[in-house]
Design an enzyme around this catalytic site. Structure first.
Site, short mmCIF file in Angstrom:
data_model
loop_
_atom_site.label_atom_id
_atom_site.label_comp_id
_atom_site.label_asym_id
_atom_site.label_seq_id
_atom_site.Cartn_x
_atom_site.Cartn_y
_atom_site.Cartn_z
N ASP A 1 -8.76 54.76 -37.57
CA ASP A 1 -8.51 53.76 -36.53
C ASP A 1 -7.49 54.25 -35.53
OD1 ASP A 1 -10.10 51.69 -37.13
OD2 ASP A 1 -8.61 50.53 -38.22
N LYS B 1 -13.45 56.02 -30.72
CA LYS B 1 -14.25 56.72 -29.70
C LYS B 1 -15.73 56.37 -29.81
CE LYS B 1 -11.18 60.08 -28.11
NZ LYS B 1 -10.52 60.96 -29.08
N MET C 1 -1.47 40.59 -32.91
CA MET C 1 -2.42 40.62 -31.78
C MET C 1 -2.18 39.45 -30.83
SD MET C 1 -5.93 41.73 -33.77
CE MET C 1 -5.78 40.62 -35.15
N1 SAH Z 1 -4.35 45.77 -40.76
C1 SAH Z 1 -3.19 45.80 -39.88
C2 SAH Z 1 -3.30 44.82 -38.74
C3 SAH Z 1 -4.46 45.08 -37.83
S1 SAH Z 1 -4.51 44.01 -36.44
C4 SAH Z 1 -1.93 45.57 -40.72
O1 SAH Z 1 -2.01 45.14 -41.87
O2 SAH Z 1 -0.85 45.84 -40.19
C5 SAH Z 1 -3.60 44.94 -35.24
C6 SAH Z 1 -2.30 44.28 -34.95
O3 SAH Z 1 -1.35 44.60 -35.95
C7 SAH Z 1 -1.64 44.73 -33.68
O4 SAH Z 1 -2.16 44.08 -32.55
C8 SAH Z 1 -0.22 44.31 -33.92
O5 SAH Z 1 -0.07 42.91 -33.76
C9 SAH Z 1 -0.07 44.61 -35.38
N2 SAH Z 1 0.52 45.93 -35.60
C10 SAH Z 1 -0.04 46.99 -36.19
N3 SAH Z 1 0.82 48.01 -36.29
C11 SAH Z 1 1.98 47.58 -35.74
C12 SAH Z 1 3.27 48.15 -35.56
N4 SAH Z 1 3.55 49.39 -35.96
N5 SAH Z 1 4.23 47.41 -34.98
C13 SAH Z 1 3.98 46.16 -34.58
N6 SAH Z 1 2.78 45.56 -34.74
C14 SAH Z 1 1.80 46.26 -35.31
#
Ligand code: SAH
Length: 446
Positions: free
Chosen positions: A224, A246, A361
């Site tokens: 991803d 991609k 998000m």
């Molecule tokens: N499965 C992922 C979330 C996927 S949805 C998890 O458990 O973290 C994608 C969202 O996750 C982004 O839009 C943001 O809101 C959050 N996110 C993912 N990585 C992040 C990071 N390093 N810092 C802040 N928010 C993050």
């Protein structure tokens, strides 16, 4: 000193541990893991050993050692400091020809425990020729190579667990034992496997040990956008890397295409890792991929990850719960604005909660989200924090309040990926440099 290395089958066999202190506390778990029938003889136990007794995992004889304790034992671990007492145990064991490991005096012992590391089904045991430090140093060097993938354990895949319709993906038999369930392959020939692996929030060190091992063993990696680039940097040159971002098409078609790639590569015999940011099941569409694999008869396993919903706040010094402050935290997706016909989120109910609210998000819809929370009763002065790219070198943190956070976030130019945290916890540790950092220094707290 010349030693003969050996692995013992201890399941169901009596192993005596003499002593109930720190050494015994360290030795007992591996004996229990080997399913030995552990008996500890000691007048007193550490709390950790006591917990094993309370859970019925071992037998405790609450007194000093007596030679008859050795009756029926296959092995004895002497975990006491007193040399005279240890010598008495040792002598009694020698009489009965029971091997005896001694914490106090390795030269007097008839058996040594090697320095050990376990890596999936592989156990590495190192003897240092009488120098325990040397053994540990070599063990650590081997472990580092295994974990980084520079030393491959090779062999056939044995991590896959579940597949087929209706069978949930579960924990692998990490000891190399047969999978509990395996779906029949949909086509003839070797069937590989798919592992959905949580890559963690961004810092490449925040992947699990199992995730990193599966990554090192993978033939195909489907990654991803939010996956830490340094993890991909470590892949062997022959690994096929599929960049899921991609893949053309719209979001729905893209997911179908990803499912198709996972299934097709696995059916061709590949060990496929589907590497996803954070945890695979937290807004990661992991469930859909598991269903697709199961429908195709592809064995699939899930390796949880450190989710950004907890780790990004932590990296900014925000604990999602805190005693006396928040007894709950709720994680919601803000990808649809409040009131959107497709939204499954009850924002008015969320506004009535007192605990911590973590929005993923949600940057684009932050004005609407903050407005809805206030409209339904969450106080405007509720502390808020925004964490962009948490746990990475690019981490940015903004502290604000519910009524101001949307405008301030926009003015400061914050962008995705970011989490927004609402609740008293956002200020609980203010001023304390207590982020998760990068292992070398604490993360900056803005
Ligand atoms: N499965 C992922 C979330 C996927 S949805 C998890 O458990 O973290 C994608 C969202 O996750 C982004 O839009 C943001 O809101 C959050 N996110 C993912 N990585 C992040 C990071 N390093 N810092 C802040 N928010 C993050």
């Amino acid at each position: 000193m010349i030693m003969y290395p050996l692995a013992l089958r201890l399941a169901g066999r009596r192993v005596l541990v003499v002593g109930g202190g720190a050494v015994a506390t360290r030795r007992v778990p591996a004996l229990l893991d080997a399913e030995a029938r552990v008996v500890v003889v000691a007048p007193a136990l550490t709390p950790a050993l006591r917990a094993h007794v309370d859970a019925g995992r071992l037998e405790w004889v609450a007194r000093e050692f007596a030679p008859a304790d050795l009756d029926g034992a296959w092995l004895v671990q002497v975990a006491i400091d007193d040399p005279a007492a240890a010598e008495a145990v040792s002598a009694a064991a020698l009489d009965r020809r029971i091997f005896c490991v001694r914490a106090d005096d390795r030269d007097a012992a008839t058996a040594w425990t090697p320095a050990v590391t376990r890596y999936g089904p592989v156990t590495v045991a190192v003897l240092g020729g009488g120098n325990p430090r040397r053994a540990v140093a070599v063990r650590d060097a081997i472990r580092e190579k295994l974990v980084s993938g520079t030393l491959s354990v090779g062999g056939e895949p044995d991590e896959a667990v579940a597949g087929g319709s209706g069978v949930p993906a579960g924990r692998a038999g990490g000891d190399g034992s047969e999978p509990t369930t395996t779906a029949p392959p949909a086509v003839a020939g070797p069937v590989g496997r798919v592992a959905l692996v949580g890559a963690g929030p961004g810092d490449p060190e925040l992947i699990t040990v199992r995730g990193r091992r599966l990554l090192a063993e993978a033939d195909v990696v489907v990654a991803d956008r939010l996956v830490p680039g340094l993890l991909l940097d470590e892949l062997r040159p022959d690994v096929e890397l599929v960049d899921a971002t991609k893949i053309p098409h719209g979001p729905a078609a893209t997911q179908e295409e990803i499912n198709r790639v996972l299934v097709q590569r696995a059916l061709a015999g590949a060990r496929v890792v589907r590497l996803k940011g954070g945890d695979p099941y937290v807004f990661g569409r992991g469930g859909e991929e598991v269903l697709a694999c199961a429908a195709a008869g592809v064995p699939v396993t899930v390796v949880p990850g450190v989710t950004s919903s907890v780790a990004a706040p932590a990296a900014a010094g925000v604990p999602v719960t805190h005693r006396g402050v928040a007894h709950e935290f709720t994680v919601v997706s803000g990808h649809l604005p409040p009131g959107h016909p497709d939204s499954l989120v009850d924002w008015s109910a969320l506004a009535r909660l007192r605990g911590t609210l973590v929005v993923l998000m949600g940057l684009r819809n932050l004005p609407a989200i903050a407005a809805a929370l206030q409209a339904h009763g969450r106080p405007p002065e509720t502390p808020a924090a925004v964490v962009q790219e948490g746990t990475t070198d690019g981490q940015r943190v903004l502290r604000s309040t519910l009524d101001a956070v949307a405008a301030e976030t926009q003015a400061a130019g914050f962008r995705a990926p970011a989490v927004v945290v609402f609740g008293e916890v956002a200020t609980t540790l203010a001023g304390v440099p207590a982020g998760t950092g990068t292992g070398t220094s604490a993360a900056p707290v803005a």
